[in-house]
Design an enzyme around this catalytic site. Structure first.
Site, PDB file in Angstrom:
ATOM      1  N   LYS A  54       0.953  -1.294   0.285  1.00  0.00           N
ATOM      2  CA  LYS A  54      -0.001   0.040  -0.105  1.00  0.00           C
ATOM      3  C   LYS A  54       0.922   1.028  -0.082  1.00  0.00           C
ATOM      4  O   LYS A  54       0.729   2.260  -0.644  1.00  0.00           O
ATOM      5  CB  LYS A  54      -0.959  -0.497   1.119  1.00  0.00           C
ATOM      6  N   GLN A  98      -4.397  -1.092   9.763  1.00  0.00           N
ATOM      7  CA  GLN A  98      -4.491  -2.486   9.012  1.00  0.00           C
ATOM      8  C   GLN A  98      -5.607  -2.956   9.465  1.00  0.00           C
ATOM      9  O   GLN A  98      -4.495  -3.659  11.718  1.00  0.00           O
ATOM     10  CB  GLN A  98      -2.579  -2.977   9.107  1.00  0.00           C
ATOM     11  N   ASP A 121     -10.779   3.402   4.186  1.00  0.00           N
ATOM     12  CA  ASP A 121     -10.982   1.688   4.437  1.00  0.00           C
ATOM     13  C   ASP A 121     -12.469   1.981   4.097  1.00  0.00           C
ATOM     14  O   ASP A 121     -13.117   0.824   4.053  1.00  0.00           O
ATOM     15  CB  ASP A 121     -10.260   1.429   5.107  1.00  0.00           C
TER      16      ASP A 121
HETATM   17  N1  GUN Z   1      -7.086  -6.097   6.277  1.00  0.00           N
HETATM   18  C1  GUN Z   1      -7.703  -7.427   5.610  1.00  0.00           C
HETATM   19  N2  GUN Z   1      -8.011  -6.585   4.516  1.00  0.00           N
HETATM   20  C2  GUN Z   1      -8.052  -4.967   4.809  1.00  0.00           C
HETATM   21  C3  GUN Z   1      -8.523  -4.215   4.969  1.00  0.00           C
HETATM   22  O1  GUN Z   1      -8.672  -3.531   3.326  1.00  0.00           O
HETATM   23  N3  GUN Z   1      -8.164  -3.067   4.823  1.00  0.00           N
HETATM   24  C4  GUN Z   1      -7.810  -2.845   6.495  1.00  0.00           C
HETATM   25  N4  GUN Z   1      -7.413  -1.454   7.087  1.00  0.00           N
HETATM   26  N5  GUN Z   1      -7.270  -4.075   7.104  1.00  0.00           N
HETATM   27  C5  GUN Z   1      -7.275  -5.202   6.533  1.00  0.00           C
END
Ligand code: GUN
Length: 297
Positions: A54, A98, A121
């Site tokens: 990311k 995350q 998100d």
């Molecule tokens: N863990 C698994 N997928 C995601 C996501 O799309 N965003 C976040 N913040 N954590 C995750």
């Protein structure tokens, strides 16, 4: 319809190229550089890889990326303090914490603490609720990426199609169902208690698999000509592979490929789209927060 194997990597690359141009423009015309803060707590190995990807993509399209790698022992109070600081930081337009978080931290408390305007998100209840009732909202990145593949890339006439979403998580299943419903699909959400999943699959024109179980959905379940979107990222042991494991989806790709009219591979399908949509959400957040006209990316 385009190719049978949906190349999410190529679609995402094209989106990133358009976003890089838009970010250059925002900088030149408005002095605006969208900023994304990514918070990782602990050392969950797959999360470390996702977060690195990311951050790398954010920098590549010209965003400012702020990284916070906190120890697994971080208290909820300390994490909430960091979020409060990021909420008022003028250089930060998107905040991503995350998941999963270590056990001592309540994820809902943390997600609810993020300013909904910076919630790239789309996990804050305000954004989830706005999506549910059809108001403009920050859309969770994975379902947003899946919808892009179905609607903008494959150009499916979604209204009236039967869609089966397998999985009911807040991250994928529920928002995916809401998005498909808003497009006029007849949506079924299947999950671990569903009685006859093969029978549900047999009805579906579109299957979105987000169950977190390796190669769980079999080709023989799938209606001929259905479109299959595989959200799963699972590691399976494989002594012959360089790393000792292979990454596979929630769908048994080879058997499903025989039945589907289009299908996403794993890796190289939904994963890159999720990251592209995170960057798009960050650009959107930056424009909304600063009152700058939003580019069409
Ligand atoms: N863990 C698994 N997928 C995601 C996501 O799309 N965003 C976040 N913040 N954590 C995750």
């Amino acid at each position: 319809m385009t190719e049978k194997r949906i190349d999410g990597k190529a679609v995402a690359q094209e989106l990133r190229r358009a976003m890089a141009a838009a970010v250059t423009d925002l900088k030149a015309k408005h002095g605006l550089v969208p900023g994304l803060a990514v918070v990782l707590v602990g050392d969950h190995a797959p999360s470390e890889i996702y977060v690195r990807n990311k951050q790398k993509s954010a920098k590549e399209v010209g965003l400012n990326s702020y990284e916070y790698n906190l120890p697994a022992s971080t208290s909820q109070k300390d994490l909430l303090k960091l979020i409060a600081d990021l909420n008022v930081d003028k250089d930060v337009h998107g905040i991503l914490v995350q998941l999963p978080l270590p056990n001592q931290i309540d994820p809902m408390a943390v997600l609810s603490a993020i300013d909904p305007a910076k919630d790239v998100d789309g996990f804050h209840v305000t954004n989830a609720g706005r999506l549910a009732v059809g108001l403009p909202a920050m859309i969770p990145c994975t379902p947003k990426g899946c919808l892009y593949l179905l609607k903008d890339h494959l150009k499916l006439p979604l209204a009236g199609m039967r869609a089966l979403v397998i999985g009911r998580s807040n991250i994928v299943g529920k928002p995916m169902a809401a998005l498909l419903l808003a497009e006029g699909c007849t949506v079924t959400v299947a999950h671990s208690k569903t009685k006859d999943l093969p029978a549900e699959c047999a009805q579906a024109d579109i299957i979105v698999a987000a169950v977190g179980r390796a190669e769980f959905v079999k080709g023989e379940w799938i209606k001929p000509g259905a479109v299959v979107i595989d959200v799963g990222i699972n590691r399976v042991d494989d002594a012959a592979a360089a790393k000792g494991y292979r990454v596979v989806g929630d769908v048994d790709f080879n058997s499903a490929y025989e039945k589907a009219s289009a299908i996403t591979p794993v890796p190289g399908g939904v994963g890159p789209m999720t990251i592209a949509c995170l960057l798009s959400n960050t650009i959107k957040a930056a424009c909304v927060i600063t009152g700058v006209p939003r580019p069409a990316v």
